[in-house]
Design a protein around this motif. Sequence first.
Motif, PDB file in Angstrom:
ATOM      1  N   VAL A  34       0.852  -1.185   0.000  1.00  0.00           N
ATOM      2  CA  VAL A  34       0.000   0.000   0.000  1.00  0.00           C
ATOM      3  C   VAL A  34       0.891   1.239   0.000  1.00  0.00           C
ATOM      4  O   VAL A  34       2.021   1.204   0.479  1.00  0.00           O
ATOM      5  CB  VAL A  34      -0.955   0.051   1.220  1.00  0.00           C
ATOM      6  N   SER A  35       0.358   2.310  -0.553  1.00  0.00           N
ATOM      7  CA  SER A  35       1.063   3.592  -0.549  1.00  0.00           C
ATOM      8  C   SER A  35       0.323   4.533   0.386  1.00  0.00           C
ATOM      9  O   SER A  35      -0.870   4.789   0.180  1.00  0.00           O
ATOM     10  CB  SER A  35       1.100   4.192  -1.961  1.00  0.00           C
ATOM     11  N   PRO A  36       1.000   5.038   1.396  1.00  0.00           N
ATOM     12  CA  PRO A  36       0.325   5.915   2.349  1.00  0.00           C
ATOM     13  C   PRO A  36      -0.021   7.264   1.726  1.00  0.00           C
ATOM     14  O   PRO A  36       0.695   7.757   0.852  1.00  0.00           O
ATOM     15  CB  PRO A  36       1.333   6.080   3.483  1.00  0.00           C
ATOM     16  N   THR A  37      -1.115   7.839   2.184  1.00  0.00           N
ATOM     17  CA  THR A  37      -1.502   9.178   1.762  1.00  0.00           C
ATOM     18  C   THR A  37      -0.635  10.203   2.490  1.00  0.00           C
ATOM     19  O   THR A  37       0.084   9.862   3.441  1.00  0.00           O
ATOM     20  CB  THR A  37      -2.974   9.444   2.104  1.00  0.00           C
ATOM     21  N   LEU A  38      -0.717  11.455   2.078  1.00  0.00           N
ATOM     22  CA  LEU A  38       0.060  12.491   2.766  1.00  0.00           C
ATOM     23  C   LEU A  38      -0.306  12.612   4.246  1.00  0.00           C
ATOM     24  O   LEU A  38       0.602  12.716   5.082  1.00  0.00           O
ATOM     25  CB  LEU A  38      -0.098  13.840   2.055  1.00  0.00           C
ATOM     26  N   PRO A  39      -1.588  12.572   4.612  1.00  0.00           N
ATOM     27  CA  PRO A  39      -1.890  12.611   6.047  1.00  0.00           C
ATOM     28  C   PRO A  39      -1.295  11.412   6.803  1.00  0.00           C
ATOM     29  O   PRO A  39      -0.842  11.561   7.949  1.00  0.00           O
ATOM     30  CB  PRO A  39      -3.421  12.594   6.100  1.00  0.00           C
ATOM     31  N   THR A  40      -1.265  10.255   6.169  1.00  0.00           N
ATOM     32  CA  THR A  40      -0.678   9.083   6.817  1.00  0.00           C
ATOM     33  C   THR A  40       0.835   9.226   6.918  1.00  0.00           C
ATOM     34  O   THR A  40       1.440   8.835   7.925  1.00  0.00           O
ATOM     35  CB  THR A  40      -1.070   7.795   6.077  1.00  0.00           C
ATOM     36  N   LEU A  41       1.467   9.819   5.903  1.00  0.00           N
ATOM     37  CA  LEU A  41       2.908  10.075   5.984  1.00  0.00           C
ATOM     38  C   LEU A  41       3.211  11.003   7.162  1.00  0.00           C
ATOM     39  O   LEU A  41       4.220  10.826   7.854  1.00  0.00           O
ATOM     40  CB  LEU A  41       3.430  10.687   4.685  1.00  0.00           C
ATOM     41  N   GLN A  42       2.334  11.964   7.393  1.00  0.00           N
ATOM     42  CA  GLN A  42       2.527  12.848   8.540  1.00  0.00           C
ATOM     43  C   GLN A  42       2.412  12.070   9.836  1.00  0.00           C
ATOM     44  O   GLN A  42       3.198  12.285  10.770  1.00  0.00           O
ATOM     45  CB  GLN A  42       1.496  13.990   8.515  1.00  0.00           C
ATOM     46  N   ILE A  44       3.133   8.928  10.239  1.00  0.00           N
ATOM     47  CA  ILE A  44       4.350   8.122  10.326  1.00  0.00           C
ATOM     48  C   ILE A  44       5.506   8.978  10.842  1.00  0.00           C
ATOM     49  O   ILE A  44       6.245   8.576  11.746  1.00  0.00           O
ATOM     50  CB  ILE A  44       4.679   7.494   8.954  1.00  0.00           C
ATOM     51  N   ALA A  45       5.659  10.174  10.275  1.00  0.00           N
ATOM     52  CA  ALA A  45       6.708  11.084  10.730  1.00  0.00           C
ATOM     53  C   ALA A  45       6.520  11.426  12.206  1.00  0.00           C
ATOM     54  O   ALA A  45       7.485  11.439  12.975  1.00  0.00           O
ATOM     55  CB  ALA A  45       6.716  12.351   9.878  1.00  0.00           C
ATOM     56  N   ASP A  46       5.279  11.677  12.601  1.00  0.00           N
ATOM     57  CA  ASP A  46       4.999  11.976  14.007  1.00  0.00           C
ATOM     58  C   ASP A  46       5.365  10.788  14.905  1.00  0.00           C
ATOM     59  O   ASP A  46       5.866  10.974  16.010  1.00  0.00           O
ATOM     60  CB  ASP A  46       3.530  12.335  14.205  1.00  0.00           C
ATOM     61  N   GLY A  47       5.132   9.579  14.413  1.00  0.00           N
ATOM     62  CA  GLY A  47       5.487   8.382  15.173  1.00  0.00           C
ATOM     63  C   GLY A  47       6.984   8.292  15.430  1.00  0.00           C
ATOM     64  O   GLY A  47       7.419   7.788  16.466  1.00  0.00           O
ATOM     65  N   PHE A  48       7.771   8.788  14.482  1.00  0.00           N
ATOM     66  CA  PHE A  48       9.226   8.804  14.639  1.00  0.00           C
ATOM     67  C   PHE A  48       9.721  10.092  15.288  1.00  0.00           C
ATOM     68  O   PHE A  48      10.921  10.254  15.521  1.00  0.00           O
ATOM     69  CB  PHE A  48       9.915   8.648  13.276  1.00  0.00           C
ATOM     70  N   SER A  49       8.817  11.028  15.518  1.00  0.00           N
ATOM     71  CA  SER A  49       9.157  12.353  16.085  1.00  0.00           C
ATOM     72  C   SER A  49      10.156  13.096  15.205  1.00  0.00           C
ATOM     73  O   SER A  49      11.131  13.680  15.688  1.00  0.00           O
ATOM     74  CB  SER A  49       9.709  12.215  17.514  1.00  0.00           C
ATOM     75  N   ILE A  50       9.903  13.038  13.889  1.00  0.00           N
ATOM     76  CA  ILE A  50      10.722  13.775  12.936  1.00  0.00           C
ATOM     77  C   ILE A  50       9.799  14.549  12.006  1.00  0.00           C
ATOM     78  O   ILE A  50       8.626  14.180  11.843  1.00  0.00           O
ATOM     79  CB  ILE A  50      11.651  12.845  12.107  1.00  0.00           C
ATOM     80  N   PRO A  51      10.307  15.605  11.359  1.00  0.00           N
ATOM     81  CA  PRO A  51       9.486  16.320  10.385  1.00  0.00           C
ATOM     82  C   PRO A  51       9.191  15.425   9.176  1.00  0.00           C
ATOM     83  O   PRO A  51      10.026  14.591   8.792  1.00  0.00           O
ATOM     84  CB  PRO A  51      10.354  17.509   9.969  1.00  0.00           C
ATOM     85  N   ALA A  52       8.045  15.616   8.577  1.00  0.00           N
ATOM     86  CA  ALA A  52       7.678  14.828   7.403  1.00  0.00           C
ATOM     87  C   ALA A  52       8.696  15.027   6.282  1.00  0.00           C
ATOM     88  O   ALA A  52       9.012  14.094   5.539  1.00  0.00           O
ATOM     89  CB  ALA A  52       6.273  15.201   6.929  1.00  0.00           C
ATOM     90  N   SER A  53       9.245  16.228   6.166  1.00  0.00           N
ATOM     91  CA  SER A  53      10.245  16.489   5.127  1.00  0.00           C
ATOM     92  C   SER A  53      11.481  15.614   5.318  1.00  0.00           C
ATOM     93  O   SER A  53      12.076  15.138   4.347  1.00  0.00           O
ATOM     94  CB  SER A  53      10.638  17.969   5.118  1.00  0.00           C
ATOM     95  N   GLU A  54      11.866  15.379   6.561  1.00  0.00           N
ATOM     96  CA  GLU A  54      13.013  14.511   6.844  1.00  0.00           C
ATOM     97  C   GLU A  54      12.700  13.063   6.480  1.00  0.00           C
ATOM     98  O   GLU A  54      13.549  12.347   5.940  1.00  0.00           O
ATOM     99  CB  GLU A  54      13.399  14.619   8.315  1.00  0.00           C
ATOM    100  N   LEU A  56      10.627  12.045   4.146  1.00  0.00           N
ATOM    101  CA  LEU A  56      10.644  11.943   2.687  1.00  0.00           C
ATOM    102  C   LEU A  56      12.065  11.998   2.133  1.00  0.00           C
ATOM    103  O   LEU A  56      12.399  11.267   1.205  1.00  0.00           O
ATOM    104  CB  LEU A  56       9.776  13.036   2.068  1.00  0.00           C
ATOM    105  N   ALA A  57      12.902  12.855   2.710  1.00  0.00           N
ATOM    106  CA  ALA A  57      14.299  12.943   2.266  1.00  0.00           C
ATOM    107  C   ALA A  57      15.029  11.623   2.515  1.00  0.00           C
ATOM    108  O   ALA A  57      15.794  11.163   1.659  1.00  0.00           O
ATOM    109  CB  ALA A  57      15.011  14.094   2.971  1.00  0.00           C
ATOM    110  N   LEU A  58      14.776  11.004   3.657  1.00  0.00           N
ATOM    111  CA  LEU A  58      15.403   9.720   3.961  1.00  0.00           C
ATOM    112  C   LEU A  58      14.933   8.645   2.986  1.00  0.00           C
ATOM    113  O   LEU A  58      15.741   7.864   2.476  1.00  0.00           O
ATOM    114  CB  LEU A  58      15.095   9.305   5.395  1.00  0.00           C
ATOM    115  N   ALA A  59      13.646   8.619   2.707  1.00  0.00           N
ATOM    116  CA  ALA A  59      13.108   7.640   1.763  1.00  0.00           C
ATOM    117  C   ALA A  59      13.717   7.832   0.380  1.00  0.00           C
ATOM    118  O   ALA A  59      14.076   6.860  -0.292  1.00  0.00           O
ATOM    119  CB  ALA A  59      11.589   7.762   1.692  1.00  0.00           C
ATOM    120  N   GLU A  60      13.876   9.082  -0.031  1.00  0.00           N
ATOM    121  CA  GLU A  60      14.472   9.368  -1.334  1.00  0.00           C
ATOM    122  C   GLU A  60      15.928   8.904  -1.369  1.00  0.00           C
ATOM    123  O   GLU A  60      16.367   8.281  -2.337  1.00  0.00           O
ATOM    124  CB  GLU A  60      14.396  10.872  -1.604  1.00  0.00           C
TER     125      GLU A  60
END
Length: 68
Positions: A34-42, A44-54, A56-60
């Motif tokens: 499955v591909s998470p939506t943008l709200p779900t990506l947020q 996920i980022a919150d779960g790791f306590s990191i900004p969503a931009s970080e 996405l940068a790590l995934a890239e």
Amino acid sequence: MRVLRARHGFSQESFGFAAGLHRNYVGAVERGEVSPTLPTLQRIADGFSIPASELLALAERLTKEAEE
């Protein structure tokens, strides 16, 4: 996501709890089923306590490394 989850010492279940997601969904994202939506990506980022931009940068960066 699996790499980051492991680095933080989360199981799928404990990360799902931290991010407000079901553990089965966490596994499905990690397997690419499955591909998470943008709200779900947020969430996920919150779960790791990191900004969503970080997140996405790590995934890239990891995707580029895997392609090389």
